[in-house]
Design a protein around this motif. Sequence first.
Motif, short mmCIF file in Angstrom:
data_model
loop_
_atom_site.label_atom_id
_atom_site.label_comp_id
_atom_site.label_asym_id
_atom_site.label_seq_id
_atom_site.Cartn_x
_atom_site.Cartn_y
_atom_site.Cartn_z
N UNK A 1 -5.12 2.66 -8.56
CA UNK A 1 -5.58 1.95 -7.81
C UNK A 1 -5.23 1.86 -6.47
N UNK A 2 -4.55 2.96 -6.16
CA UNK A 2 -3.87 3.44 -4.73
C UNK A 2 -4.64 3.84 -3.96
N UNK A 3 -5.85 4.67 -4.14
CA UNK A 3 -6.73 5.19 -3.41
C UNK A 3 -8.18 4.56 -3.48
N UNK B 1 1.01 -1.18 -0.20
CA UNK B 1 -0.06 -0.18 -0.09
C UNK B 1 0.96 1.28 0.04
N UNK B 2 2.15 1.33 0.09
CA UNK B 2 3.12 2.34 -0.16
C UNK B 2 3.35 2.93 -1.24
N UNK B 3 3.12 3.98 -1.49
CA UNK B 3 3.41 4.58 -2.90
C UNK B 3 4.49 5.94 -2.64
N UNK B 4 4.94 6.30 -3.57
CA UNK B 4 6.19 7.22 -3.41
C UNK B 4 5.61 8.50 -4.57
N UNK C 1 -4.60 17.66 -6.35
CA UNK C 1 -5.39 17.24 -7.30
C UNK C 1 -4.79 16.06 -8.16
N UNK C 2 -3.71 16.56 -8.86
CA UNK C 2 -2.91 15.73 -9.70
C UNK C 2 -2.47 14.34 -8.86
N UNK C 3 -2.08 14.45 -7.54
CA UNK C 3 -1.55 13.39 -6.82
C UNK C 3 -2.59 12.25 -6.55
N UNK C 4 -3.89 13.09 -6.22
CA UNK C 4 -4.91 12.12 -5.98
C UNK C 4 -5.56 11.31 -7.44
N UNK D 1 11.31 2.07 -10.74
CA UNK D 1 10.76 1.89 -9.41
C UNK D 1 9.42 1.53 -9.25
N UNK D 2 9.20 0.49 -8.48
CA UNK D 2 7.75 0.24 -8.36
C UNK D 2 6.92 1.34 -7.53
N UNK D 3 5.90 1.43 -7.76
CA UNK D 3 4.99 2.28 -7.12
C UNK D 3 5.43 3.47 -6.75
N UNK D 4 5.75 4.22 -7.73
CA UNK D 4 6.42 5.49 -7.66
C UNK D 4 5.86 6.40 -8.77
N UNK D 5 5.33 7.66 -8.31
CA UNK D 5 4.76 8.57 -9.58
C UNK D 5 5.36 9.79 -9.43
#
Length: 82
Positions: A79-81, A8-11, A69-72, A52-56
Amino acid sequence: LLREHRPQVWFLYLCVPRSELERRLQTRHHPFMSPSLLDSQLQALEEPDSREPRTIALDAADDIETIVESALRELGAHGACR
């Protein structure tokens, strides 16, 4: 380590042009970080690798509301939220 056992951890990597960072530092009125430290901070910065996985990576040159807004939106698209 955080990603390894916590799916569930994203960066979120906030990309900001140097000129904008300089502008923001000049408008701050506290001693937390002197503008003279910007060069050393940018030299020490380790940008995330695209593999790197789960990095935006987000463009963070806009105002805070637009960045949030962009982050959300990006987190929702991945599918992280929930």
